[in-house]
Design a protein around this motif. Structure first.
Motif, PDB file in Angstrom:
ATOM      1  N   VAL A   1      20.685  26.357  -5.844  1.00  0.00           N
ATOM      2  CA  VAL A   1      20.526  27.020  -7.143  1.00  0.00           C
ATOM      3  C   VAL A   1      19.523  28.153  -6.994  1.00  0.00           C
ATOM      4  CG1 VAL A   1      19.781  26.753  -9.545  1.00  0.00           C
ATOM      5  CG2 VAL A   1      21.060  24.911  -8.414  1.00  0.00           C
ATOM      6  N   THR A   2      19.892  29.340  -7.490  1.00  0.00           N
ATOM      7  CA  THR A   2      18.985  30.480  -7.515  1.00  0.00           C
ATOM      8  C   THR A   2      18.998  31.074  -8.922  1.00  0.00           C
ATOM      9  OG1 THR A   2      20.748  31.986  -6.796  1.00  0.00           O
ATOM     10  CG2 THR A   2      19.338  31.045  -5.084  1.00  0.00           C
ATOM     11  N   ARG A   3      18.004  31.895  -9.215  1.00  0.00           N
ATOM     12  CA  ARG A   3      17.938  32.559 -10.517  1.00  0.00           C
ATOM     13  C   ARG A   3      17.752  34.062 -10.317  1.00  0.00           C
ATOM     14  NH1 ARG A   3      17.091  30.871 -15.763  1.00  0.00           N
ATOM     15  NH2 ARG A   3      16.584  28.758 -15.113  1.00  0.00           N
ATOM     16  N   GLU A   4      18.628  34.828 -10.935  1.00  0.00           N
ATOM     17  CA  GLU A   4      18.595  36.274 -10.795  1.00  0.00           C
ATOM     18  C   GLU A   4      17.256  36.843 -11.257  1.00  0.00           C
ATOM     19  OE1 GLU A   4      21.300  40.144 -12.134  1.00  0.00           O
ATOM     20  OE2 GLU A   4      21.534  38.210 -13.141  1.00  0.00           O
ATOM     21  N   GLY A   5      16.650  37.673 -10.430  1.00  0.00           N
ATOM     22  CA  GLY A   5      15.387  38.306 -10.771  1.00  0.00           C
ATOM     23  C   GLY A   5      14.180  37.420 -10.585  1.00  0.00           C
ATOM     24  N   VAL A   6      14.382  36.154 -10.196  1.00  0.00           N
ATOM     25  CA  VAL A   6      13.280  35.212 -10.020  1.00  0.00           C
ATOM     26  C   VAL A   6      13.199  34.717  -8.577  1.00  0.00           C
ATOM     27  CG1 VAL A   6      12.332  32.962 -10.707  1.00  0.00           C
ATOM     28  CG2 VAL A   6      13.358  34.479 -12.430  1.00  0.00           C
ATOM     29  N   THR A   7      14.334  34.303  -8.034  1.00  0.00           N
ATOM     30  CA  THR A   7      14.364  33.757  -6.684  1.00  0.00           C
ATOM     31  C   THR A   7      13.942  34.816  -5.664  1.00  0.00           C
ATOM     32  OG1 THR A   7      16.134  32.217  -7.229  1.00  0.00           O
ATOM     33  CG2 THR A   7      15.812  32.729  -4.901  1.00  0.00           C
ATOM     34  N   ARG A   8      13.026  34.425  -4.793  1.00  0.00           N
ATOM     35  CA  ARG A   8      12.587  35.325  -3.724  1.00  0.00           C
ATOM     36  C   ARG A   8      13.485  35.129  -2.512  1.00  0.00           C
ATOM     37  NH1 ARG A   8       6.304  33.793  -3.721  1.00  0.00           N
ATOM     38  NH2 ARG A   8       7.200  31.820  -4.481  1.00  0.00           N
ATOM     39  N   ALA A   9      14.098  36.193  -2.057  1.00  0.00           N
ATOM     40  CA  ALA A   9      15.086  36.125  -0.987  1.00  0.00           C
ATOM     41  C   ALA A   9      14.524  35.467   0.268  1.00  0.00           C
ATOM     42  CB  ALA A   9      15.603  37.524  -0.664  1.00  0.00           C
ATOM     43  N   ARG A  10      13.269  35.744   0.560  1.00  0.00           N
ATOM     44  CA  ARG A  10      12.671  35.177   1.775  1.00  0.00           C
ATOM     45  C   ARG A  10      12.623  33.661   1.706  1.00  0.00           C
ATOM     46  NH1 ARG A  10       7.649  33.546   2.705  1.00  0.00           N
ATOM     47  NH2 ARG A  10       6.909  34.500   0.766  1.00  0.00           N
ATOM     48  N   LEU A  11      12.224  33.128   0.546  1.00  0.00           N
ATOM     49  CA  LEU A  11      12.141  31.675   0.397  1.00  0.00           C
ATOM     50  C   LEU A  11      13.530  31.044   0.413  1.00  0.00           C
ATOM     51  CD1 LEU A  11       9.386  31.226  -2.357  1.00  0.00           C
ATOM     52  CD2 LEU A  11       9.176  30.921   0.122  1.00  0.00           C
ATOM     53  N   ALA A  12      14.489  31.683  -0.248  1.00  0.00           N
ATOM     54  CA  ALA A  12      15.838  31.141  -0.280  1.00  0.00           C
ATOM     55  C   ALA A  12      16.462  31.128   1.114  1.00  0.00           C
ATOM     56  CB  ALA A  12      16.708  31.938  -1.239  1.00  0.00           C
ATOM     57  N   THR A  13      16.241  32.201   1.864  1.00  0.00           N
ATOM     58  CA  THR A  13      16.779  32.275   3.226  1.00  0.00           C
ATOM     59  C   THR A  13      16.166  31.205   4.111  1.00  0.00           C
ATOM     60  OG1 THR A  13      17.170  34.659   3.034  1.00  0.00           O
ATOM     61  CG2 THR A  13      17.027  33.750   5.258  1.00  0.00           C
ATOM     62  N   ARG A  14      14.864  31.002   3.976  1.00  0.00           N
ATOM     63  CA  ARG A  14      14.202  29.970   4.771  1.00  0.00           C
ATOM     64  C   ARG A  14      14.741  28.586   4.415  1.00  0.00           C
ATOM     65  NH1 ARG A  14       7.804  29.697   4.501  1.00  0.00           N
ATOM     66  NH2 ARG A  14       8.268  28.810   2.440  1.00  0.00           N
ATOM     67  N   MET A  15      14.979  28.327   3.135  1.00  0.00           N
ATOM     68  CA  MET A  15      15.532  27.043   2.707  1.00  0.00           C
ATOM     69  C   MET A  15      16.906  26.809   3.330  1.00  0.00           C
ATOM     70  SD  MET A  15      16.549  25.825  -1.168  1.00  0.00           S
ATOM     71  CE  MET A  15      17.866  27.070  -1.258  1.00  0.00           C
ATOM     72  N   LEU A  16      17.766  27.810   3.282  1.00  0.00           N
ATOM     73  CA  LEU A  16      19.107  27.669   3.841  1.00  0.00           C
ATOM     74  C   LEU A  16      19.065  27.498   5.353  1.00  0.00           C
ATOM     75  CD1 LEU A  16      21.005  30.340   1.717  1.00  0.00           C
ATOM     76  CD2 LEU A  16      20.996  27.855   1.401  1.00  0.00           C
ATOM     77  N   ASP A  17      18.150  28.224   6.004  1.00  0.00           N
ATOM     78  CA  ASP A  17      18.005  28.076   7.459  1.00  0.00           C
ATOM     79  C   ASP A  17      17.537  26.669   7.818  1.00  0.00           C
ATOM     80  OD1 ASP A  17      18.806  30.665   7.917  1.00  0.00           O
ATOM     81  OD2 ASP A  17      16.763  31.472   8.119  1.00  0.00           O
ATOM     82  N   GLU A  18      16.616  26.126   7.024  1.00  0.00           N
ATOM     83  CA  GLU A  18      16.125  24.775   7.299  1.00  0.00           C
ATOM     84  C   GLU A  18      17.221  23.739   7.082  1.00  0.00           C
ATOM     85  OE1 GLU A  18      12.687  24.481   4.808  1.00  0.00           O
ATOM     86  OE2 GLU A  18      11.357  25.409   6.291  1.00  0.00           O
ATOM     87  N   CYS A  19      18.064  23.950   6.083  1.00  0.00           N
ATOM     88  CA  CYS A  19      19.211  23.049   5.886  1.00  0.00           C
ATOM     89  C   CYS A  19      20.138  23.112   7.091  1.00  0.00           C
ATOM     90  CB  CYS A  19      19.971  23.419   4.618  1.00  0.00           C
ATOM     91  SG  CYS A  19      19.167  22.926   3.083  1.00  0.00           S
TER      92      CYS A  19
END
Length: 213
Positions: free
Chosen positions: A180-198
């Motif tokens: 789940v992400t939120r437009e204008g709120v989610t930081r791309a760096r954190l989201a990318t790191r989360m997906l990489d860790e998964c």
């Protein structure tokens, strides 16, 4: 799978955040039903044969609990038996969403939701309970395995990835995750790191839901 929809804050009152229950004819509820239908086809009724799915996000306030709660209601309304687990012991919220008893007062095997004979919610307090901890060091895994045969679908609301690695434990226990992400709120760096860790942990991310700010 990527779906964009408009939802209000995760901490809204139940009448506002559970749009699938209280405003089922709205466009927001329709968008969530499309997400549910896709998950039913690709995950729960697909070749994976899976019965559990973790809902993850990179940071707090991105709508993770709102999505988990609404999906649980939609699946339950379709006739499936559903277990919704609040595994966010750092910042639990599902007891607020469903107006359940305070987390510290709840014990046992979860609470049934009024109007849903086939929906059961496990507050975060049960994950932290002494019995669960004694049963296994990873109580989420123990809980899912113990109750998998009772429910056709199990949704796990996890802590934000920036808070702890508990979302990885939940993802491994459930076998997959929805991001789940939120437009204008989610930081791309954190989201990318989360997906990489998964990916590193071997957790399949079955799709994503982007909420409008």
């Amino acid at each position: 799978m990527s779906v964009s929809l408009q939802l209000k804050s995760e901490m809204c009152r139940a009448s506002e955040s559970l749009v699938a229950l209280h405003d089922p004819h709205s466009s927001r509820a329709a968008d969530l039903r499309r997400v549910a239908q896709t998950l039913a086809l690709r995950w729960f009724n697909g070749s994976t044969g899976s019965t559990a799915l973790s809902i993850i996000s990179a940071d707090r306030g991105e709508g993770r609990s709102t999505v988990a709660a609404n999906l649980a209601c939609i699946f339950a309304r379709s006739g499936m038996s559903v277990l919704l687990i609040d595994a966010d012991t750092h910042d639990p919220s599902l007891h607020h969403v469903f107006d359940l008893a305070a987390p510290e007062t709840v014990r046992g095997s979860g609470q049934r939701i009024a109007g849903f004979a086939n929906l059961c919610v496990v507050p975060a307090s049960e994950i932290e309970s002494r019995d669960a901890v004694q049963f296994m060091n990873r109580p989420i895994q123990a809980l899912i395995e113990r109750r998998r045969g009772e429910f056709a679908a199990i949704f796990v609301d996890t802590p934000a990835a920036c808070v702890s690695n508990d979302y990885l434990v939940a993802g491994l226990a459930s076998g997959g995750a929805l991001a789940v992400t939120r437009e204008g709120v989610t930081r791309a760096r954190l989201a990318t790191r989360m997906l990489d860790e998964c990916d590193d942990a071997g957790i399949p991310v079955v799709g994503g839901v982007m909420l409008n700010a």
